[in-house]
Design an enzyme around this catalytic site. Sequence first.
Site, mmCIF file in Angstrom:
data_model
loop_
_atom_site.group_PDB
_atom_site.id
_atom_site.type_symbol
_atom_site.label_atom_id
_atom_site.label_comp_id
_atom_site.label_asym_id
_atom_site.label_seq_id
_atom_site.Cartn_x
_atom_site.Cartn_y
_atom_site.Cartn_z
ATOM 1 N N HIS A 188 0.846 -1.204 0.000
ATOM 2 C CA HIS A 188 0.000 0.000 0.000
ATOM 3 C C HIS A 188 0.879 1.251 0.000
ATOM 4 C CE1 HIS A 188 -2.905 3.070 1.269
ATOM 5 N NE2 HIS A 188 -2.125 3.339 2.301
ATOM 6 N N ASP B 12 6.374 21.664 -26.654
ATOM 7 C CA ASP B 12 6.349 20.322 -26.067
ATOM 8 C C ASP B 12 7.485 20.252 -25.060
ATOM 9 O OD1 ASP B 12 6.209 17.469 -25.598
ATOM 10 O OD2 ASP B 12 5.125 17.327 -27.488
ATOM 11 N N TRP C 293 7.130 -0.050 3.929
ATOM 12 C CA TRP C 293 7.556 0.552 2.657
ATOM 13 C C TRP C 293 8.988 1.041 2.741
ATOM 14 C CZ3 TRP C 293 8.859 5.571 0.878
ATOM 15 C CH2 TRP C 293 8.871 6.563 1.861
ATOM 16 N N SER D 264 12.819 6.039 -14.152
ATOM 17 C CA SER D 264 11.748 6.806 -14.788
ATOM 18 C C SER D 264 11.679 8.222 -14.215
ATOM 19 C CB SER D 264 10.428 6.070 -14.604
ATOM 20 O OG SER D 264 9.350 6.932 -14.765
ATOM 21 N N SER D 265 11.751 8.318 -12.867
ATOM 22 C CA SER D 265 11.678 9.642 -12.245
ATOM 23 C C SER D 265 12.838 10.515 -12.663
ATOM 24 C CB SER D 265 11.709 9.536 -10.722
ATOM 25 O OG SER D 265 10.619 8.868 -10.250
ATOM 26 N N HIS E 188 13.497 11.775 3.302
ATOM 27 C CA HIS E 188 12.911 13.045 3.700
ATOM 28 C C HIS E 188 12.757 14.013 2.544
ATOM 29 C CE1 HIS E 188 10.765 15.268 6.509
ATOM 30 N NE2 HIS E 188 11.267 16.337 5.918
ATOM 31 N N GLU F 290 12.168 13.109 -0.296
ATOM 32 C CA GLU F 290 11.037 12.496 -0.997
ATOM 33 C C GLU F 290 9.707 13.060 -0.492
ATOM 34 O OE1 GLU F 290 10.664 10.434 -3.463
ATOM 35 O OE2 GLU F 290 8.558 9.864 -3.203
ATOM 36 N N TYR G 31 9.197 16.016 0.513
ATOM 37 C CA TYR G 31 9.017 17.324 -0.107
ATOM 38 C C TYR G 31 8.786 17.202 -1.600
ATOM 39 C CZ TYR G 31 9.814 19.214 4.377
ATOM 40 O OH TYR G 31 9.645 19.506 5.692
ATOM 41 N N SER H 130 -1.083 27.115 -5.193
ATOM 42 C CA SER H 130 -0.727 28.511 -5.456
ATOM 43 C C SER H 130 -1.284 29.012 -6.782
ATOM 44 C CB SER H 130 0.794 28.683 -5.489
ATOM 45 O OG SER H 130 1.348 28.263 -4.287
ATOM 46 N N HIS I 34 15.129 12.798 12.003
ATOM 47 C CA HIS I 34 13.918 12.808 12.838
ATOM 48 C C HIS I 34 13.052 11.583 12.592
ATOM 49 C CE1 HIS I 34 11.836 15.460 9.572
ATOM 50 N NE2 HIS I 34 11.569 14.207 9.359
ATOM 51 N N HIS I 35 13.365 10.807 11.572
ATOM 52 C CA HIS I 35 12.627 9.558 11.359
ATOM 53 C C HIS I 35 13.163 8.438 12.234
ATOM 54 C CE1 HIS I 35 10.368 10.935 7.814
ATOM 55 N NE2 HIS I 35 11.434 11.653 7.570
ATOM 56 N N THR J 78 7.668 26.891 5.785
ATOM 57 C CA THR J 78 6.378 26.276 5.459
ATOM 58 C C THR J 78 5.237 27.122 6.006
ATOM 59 O OG1 THR J 78 7.541 24.189 5.761
ATOM 60 C CG2 THR J 78 5.187 24.069 5.414
ATOM 61 N N LYS K 24 4.464 30.064 3.871
ATOM 62 C CA LYS K 24 3.623 29.759 2.709
ATOM 63 C C LYS K 24 2.157 29.749 3.097
ATOM 64 C CE LYS K 24 6.165 26.767 -0.329
ATOM 65 N NZ LYS K 24 5.867 27.608 -1.415
ATOM 66 N N ARG L 56 1.599 0.764 15.101
ATOM 67 C CA ARG L 56 1.206 0.638 13.704
ATOM 68 C C ARG L 56 1.661 -0.717 13.168
ATOM 69 N NH1 ARG L 56 5.685 4.476 10.636
ATOM 70 N NH2 ARG L 56 4.593 3.781 8.783
#
Lengths: 40, 535, 57
Positions: free
Chosen positions: B86, B115, B151, B178-179, B262, B264, B266, B277, B311-312, B337, B340, B459
């Site tokens: 998931h 293009d 994950w 791909s990315s 991390h 990722e 963002y 925006s 922090h993870h 943040t 914004k 979890r």
Amino acid sequence: MAEPHKPTPQQRRNALLSAAVLAAMVLGIYAVFMLKVFSA
Amino acid sequence: MSTATHAHDTHGHDHAHAHDHHGPPAGFSRWMYTTNHKDIGTMYLWFSFAMFLMGGSMALLIRAELFQPGLQLVEPQFFNSLTTVHGLVMVFGAIMPAFVGFANWLVPMQIGAADMAFPRMNNWSFWLLIPAALLLVGSFFVPGGAAASGWTLYPPLIIQQGMSIDMTILAVHILGASSIMGSINIITTILNLRAPGMTLMKMPLFVWTWLITAYLLIAVMPVLAGAVTMLLTDRHFGTSFFNAAGGGDPTMFMHIFWFFGHPEVYIMILPAFGIVSQIIPAFARKPLFGYASMVYATSSIAILSFIVWGHHMFTVGMPAAGNLFFMYATMLIAVPTGVKIFNWIATMWKGSMTFETPMLFAVGFLCLFTIGGFSGLVLAITPVDITLHNTYYVVAHFHYVLVSGALFAIMAGIYFWLPKWTGHMYSEGLGKLHFWLSMIGFNVAFFPQHFLGLAGMPRRIPDYALQFTEWNQISTVGAFIFGFSQLLFLYIVISTIRGGAKAPDRTWEGADSLEWTHLPSPVPYHTFETAPVVK
Amino acid sequence: MKDAFKAVFWSFFGVRKKDEYEADTKRLTPQAVIAAGLICALAFVLVLFGIVKLVTR
């Protein structure tokens, strides 16, 4: 008329140059990282 | 960038299109061989929606199992596979490709290019996703079942499991390739193919956020690729990077993974900021407050995202100095943040606002993403995180960021640009219904998970202690409301594509980027036959 | 170069006055901003690290 406008030769050259720099960045990061961990 | 060139440009297109011999070829080969940024954008969006439904079904199976304590529907091992896949499917298969789809559709139109810079590479970036998705989902059907490590692919679990892990590693590699190709294409396009007069600081904010996101991808995707390569050699080629028995260290994987992970986060939220925006100024009928500040804030968030990964992993045993460093850095990233958020509020301040569906989703994003941000600040406090780590509080936090953050922005963007893409208006009534069902379903599903986490429910478990039952039942009900209301979304999109009231060229009077001011609705297959001039 | 540092400092906060920003667009080159950005990011890390060292002493 229905054809899109093509990038100018100058734009094409610049685009290829940017892409080459970016690809080198990617490969560079990966290569440095892998050489670092696999050489020890 | 207001109404720059000729207003009659829009009509010229219609005429030219009536006898157009350069339209798309029919049938499958149109999609297989297409190099058109609009076709590729469409395919990205449909792919991500399919993956969204797939990952969503897994989520509903998880929630169904958690409706009651005890084991009812699935085996524990399969449950762990469900949570793992998931996560992977939603992150790499749904959210990220959806934003790339938006980038394909919008970046060329918003900067006035015909293009993308490398249309064939663009085609390849998309088609690589299909084998990756097949590997990821197909891994459920091999002996041992799909990856069950979470994950984050942490060793030692990931080293011990069967061949599904190799399929997952290969899938991650392909998705990464791909990315990277997508990012190179996007950066190159933005830097080189802007229309005359479109300076960097005149670009719409969506283009800016994608430029910065693409740089983040270029920087961290090779790191992820390296991490999974090391997993692969640990599994098959006799290395012991992460195996303590061979002198390795599993926590090293965590550091490498979160150094990718991390930024990722963002990568998944900055394009959402860009979409919001675009939408909020359009419906407040005011220019975006503090455009330059927004660009600056986005850049600084991107830079800071590289120094907060620890922090993870406050609980894995870093030195106190390390914990403190990551705690301070994480708290400080909240400053740009927050700026914004205030800018969006200031944009709405004294605007003549209306609340069509895109605006509803954007305002929903604003409210709920703020909640997710604040729960993130709570988790950033090291001593608090030590009690909350691995509880449902964390699950609640990142779903507020990624569902009501990233996904709500995607929904807002779809409703916003669907009239431009299809030439038809969607049903406003059904759109609003979809918004309210999503809003209520989402909050009923995820707000109680804060309580569960604070009460100590861990979890990634299929069974739980009896005192957690009530909030879990409420959460499951909410998840099913949220999940099934997405079928309504599917219906709305399909019926808008097939017909509906004709959308005006400038569907939203407050929208002022090039695709609204210079192009008809629906946009012709080839746009900007002559480059627009931006003043 | 001093202007570049000023712009980057405000960008870390995420706020910039409109007229200051307009002056920036005239007087700054991208190279200067990127260099200043990298130096400021490094300085930021070192300052944070210094504070951490001070606290854990």
